[in-house]
Design a protein around this motif. Structure first.
Motif, PDB file in Angstrom:
ATOM      1  N   ALA A   1       0.810  -1.228   0.000  1.00  0.00           N
ATOM      2  CA  ALA A   1       0.000   0.000   0.000  1.00  0.00           C
ATOM      3  C   ALA A   1       0.838   1.270   0.000  1.00  0.00           C
ATOM      4  O   ALA A   1       0.448   2.278  -0.606  1.00  0.00           O
ATOM      5  CB  ALA A   1      -0.931   0.001   1.212  1.00  0.00           C
ATOM      6  N   GLU A   2       2.015   1.231   0.656  1.00  0.00           N
ATOM      7  CA  GLU A   2       2.796   2.457   0.830  1.00  0.00           C
ATOM      8  C   GLU A   2       4.158   2.403   0.132  1.00  0.00           C
ATOM      9  O   GLU A   2       4.526   3.326  -0.594  1.00  0.00           O
ATOM     10  CB  GLU A   2       3.001   2.726   2.330  1.00  0.00           C
ATOM     11  N   LEU A   3       4.907   1.327   0.351  1.00  0.00           N
ATOM     12  CA  LEU A   3       6.255   1.259  -0.207  1.00  0.00           C
ATOM     13  C   LEU A   3       6.243   1.092  -1.723  1.00  0.00           C
ATOM     14  O   LEU A   3       6.952   1.808  -2.435  1.00  0.00           O
ATOM     15  CB  LEU A   3       7.042   0.128   0.463  1.00  0.00           C
ATOM     16  N   LEU A   4       5.461   0.143  -2.229  1.00  0.00           N
ATOM     17  CA  LEU A   4       5.520  -0.145  -3.666  1.00  0.00           C
ATOM     18  C   LEU A   4       5.145   1.040  -4.553  1.00  0.00           C
ATOM     19  O   LEU A   4       5.823   1.271  -5.562  1.00  0.00           O
ATOM     20  CB  LEU A   4       4.672  -1.369  -4.007  1.00  0.00           C
ATOM     21  N   PRO A   5       4.111   1.820  -4.238  1.00  0.00           N
ATOM     22  CA  PRO A   5       3.842   2.982  -5.087  1.00  0.00           C
ATOM     23  C   PRO A   5       5.007   3.972  -5.132  1.00  0.00           C
ATOM     24  O   PRO A   5       5.338   4.521  -6.193  1.00  0.00           O
ATOM     25  CB  PRO A   5       2.598   3.614  -4.447  1.00  0.00           C
ATOM     26  N   ALA A   6       5.656   4.181  -3.980  1.00  0.00           N
ATOM     27  CA  ALA A   6       6.811   5.089  -3.941  1.00  0.00           C
ATOM     28  C   ALA A   6       7.977   4.506  -4.725  1.00  0.00           C
ATOM     29  O   ALA A   6       8.693   5.230  -5.436  1.00  0.00           O
ATOM     30  CB  ALA A   6       7.218   5.350  -2.487  1.00  0.00           C
ATOM     31  N   LEU A   7       8.174   3.199  -4.604  1.00  0.00           N
ATOM     32  CA  LEU A   7       9.255   2.538  -5.327  1.00  0.00           C
ATOM     33  C   LEU A   7       9.037   2.631  -6.837  1.00  0.00           C
ATOM     34  O   LEU A   7       9.951   2.989  -7.586  1.00  0.00           O
ATOM     35  CB  LEU A   7       9.343   1.075  -4.896  1.00  0.00           C
ATOM     36  N   ARG A   8       7.836   2.313  -7.294  1.00  0.00           N
ATOM     37  CA  ARG A   8       7.557   2.351  -8.728  1.00  0.00           C
ATOM     38  C   ARG A   8       7.725   3.751  -9.302  1.00  0.00           C
ATOM     39  O   ARG A   8       8.252   3.924 -10.409  1.00  0.00           O
ATOM     40  CB  ARG A   8       6.142   1.831  -8.994  1.00  0.00           C
ATOM     41  N   ALA A   9       7.299   4.741  -8.548  1.00  0.00           N
ATOM     42  CA  ALA A   9       7.456   6.121  -9.018  1.00  0.00           C
ATOM     43  C   ALA A   9       8.925   6.490  -9.141  1.00  0.00           C
ATOM     44  O   ALA A   9       9.336   7.154 -10.106  1.00  0.00           O
ATOM     45  CB  ALA A   9       6.741   7.077  -8.061  1.00  0.00           C
ATOM     46  N   ARG A  10       9.720   6.057  -8.175  1.00  0.00           N
ATOM     47  CA  ARG A  10      11.151   6.376  -8.197  1.00  0.00           C
ATOM     48  C   ARG A  10      11.860   5.629  -9.323  1.00  0.00           C
ATOM     49  O   ARG A  10      12.725   6.190 -10.006  1.00  0.00           O
ATOM     50  CB  ARG A  10      11.774   6.028  -6.843  1.00  0.00           C
ATOM     51  N   VAL A  11      11.523   4.360  -9.536  1.00  0.00           N
ATOM     52  CA  VAL A  11      12.105   3.588 -10.638  1.00  0.00           C
ATOM     53  C   VAL A  11      11.798   4.266 -11.963  1.00  0.00           C
ATOM     54  O   VAL A  11      12.676   4.445 -12.814  1.00  0.00           O
ATOM     55  CB  VAL A  11      11.585   2.131 -10.633  1.00  0.00           C
ATOM     56  N   ASN A  12      10.553   4.659 -12.147  1.00  0.00           N
ATOM     57  CA  ASN A  12      10.155   5.341 -13.389  1.00  0.00           C
ATOM     58  C   ASN A  12      10.912   6.648 -13.570  1.00  0.00           C
ATOM     59  O   ASN A  12      11.384   6.967 -14.690  1.00  0.00           O
ATOM     60  CB  ASN A  12       8.641   5.606 -13.359  1.00  0.00           C
ATOM     61  N   GLU A  13      11.066   7.394 -12.491  1.00  0.00           N
ATOM     62  CA  GLU A  13      11.791   8.666 -12.552  1.00  0.00           C
ATOM     63  C   GLU A  13      13.262   8.460 -12.957  1.00  0.00           C
ATOM     64  O   GLU A  13      13.786   9.165 -13.819  1.00  0.00           O
ATOM     65  CB  GLU A  13      11.712   9.352 -11.182  1.00  0.00           C
ATOM     66  N   VAL A  14      13.899   7.480 -12.349  1.00  0.00           N
ATOM     67  CA  VAL A  14      15.318   7.241 -12.605  1.00  0.00           C
ATOM     68  C   VAL A  14      15.564   6.724 -14.029  1.00  0.00           C
ATOM     69  O   VAL A  14      16.506   7.161 -14.700  1.00  0.00           O
ATOM     70  CB  VAL A  14      15.884   6.246 -11.565  1.00  0.00           C
ATOM     71  N   LEU A  15      14.717   5.818 -14.472  1.00  0.00           N
ATOM     72  CA  LEU A  15      14.962   5.194 -15.772  1.00  0.00           C
ATOM     73  C   LEU A  15      14.484   6.033 -16.955  1.00  0.00           C
ATOM     74  O   LEU A  15      14.932   5.835 -18.076  1.00  0.00           O
ATOM     75  CB  LEU A  15      14.316   3.808 -15.832  1.00  0.00           C
ATOM     76  N   ASN A  16      13.580   6.962 -16.684  1.00  0.00           N
ATOM     77  CA  ASN A  16      13.015   7.722 -17.797  1.00  0.00           C
ATOM     78  C   ASN A  16      13.309   9.218 -17.731  1.00  0.00           C
ATOM     79  O   ASN A  16      12.732   9.990 -18.479  1.00  0.00           O
ATOM     80  CB  ASN A  16      11.485   7.493 -17.851  1.00  0.00           C
ATOM     81  N   ASP A  17      14.201   9.610 -16.846  1.00  0.00           N
ATOM     82  CA  ASP A  17      14.561  11.024 -16.701  1.00  0.00           C
ATOM     83  C   ASP A  17      15.318  11.473 -17.956  1.00  0.00           C
ATOM     84  O   ASP A  17      16.337  10.901 -18.300  1.00  0.00           O
ATOM     85  CB  ASP A  17      15.432  11.205 -15.456  1.00  0.00           C
TER      86      ASP A  17
END
Length: 198
Positions: A182-198
């Protein structure tokens, strides 16, 4: 030859655990699974290849990999893009089975021999994901249980996320800890997307 290429060739040729592996219940030979390039932005630091990965020569080619990719919000093509994602376990070879067919832990000699060299070759990592207790202890000096380390994920985000192992054995853990999804995975996915697609 670049530093990364030199380290990779050395790891691929490593046979220092030959005797150790020959004495396991699996009685297998070393087969280092090396999966990184110096351009990687995302580092996945795990435990060790399992028997399926030993056979395939590709990391996380098992149900644990399916669950991990889901956690990260990545398709297979992106997950296996070495230019963007480095996968560096605590042992590059399958450690083998004990007499009860359970996975043996990663031999400490592997991390001691190779990890500082690999980390030095990875100059552009923006996000490190530590999968399981062995990686968490090595990379962040974690003490206590994996649950305690993962519960404190906000203390290390957004540069580092600590995760439990994505094994089916941890399905019960996921049910007992609903905050993870509920809390960790949404933050993780957002960060992964940010890092890989910046």
């Amino acid at each position: 030859m670049t530093q990364a290429a030199h380290v990779k060739s050395q790891i691929r040729a490593c046979t220092q655990c030959s005797d150790r592996f020959s004495k396991t219940a699996s009685a297998h030979k070393p087969r280092p699974v090396v999966w990184f390039r110096p351009t990687a932005r995302l580092l996945i630091a795990g435990q060790a290849p399992g028997a399926r990965v030993h056979a395939s020569g590709r990391p996380f080619t098992d149900p644990s990999g399916d669950r991990l990719r889901d956690w990260l919000g990545l398709d297979e093509q992106t997950f296996y893009d070495k230019d963007r994602v480095a996968i560096v376990p605590m042992a590059f070879c399958f450690p083998g089975y004990n007499e009860r067919k359970a996975d043996l832990p990663p031999p400490p000699i592997c991390g001691k021999t190779w990890h500082h060299q690999v980390m030095a070759a990875l100059g552009g990592v923006q996000l490190t994901i530590l999968v399981g207790g062995y990686a968490q202890k090595f990379h962040m000096g974690a003490k206590g249980s994996v649950t305690q380390t993962v519960e404190r994920w906000r203390d290390h985000a957004p540069a580092v996320f600590a995760l439990p192992h994505p094994s089916w054995r941890n399905t019960g853990w996921l049910k007992k800890n609903p905050w993870f999804e509920a809390e960790l995975l949404p933050a993780l996915r957002a960060r992964v997307n940010e890092v890989l697609n910046d």
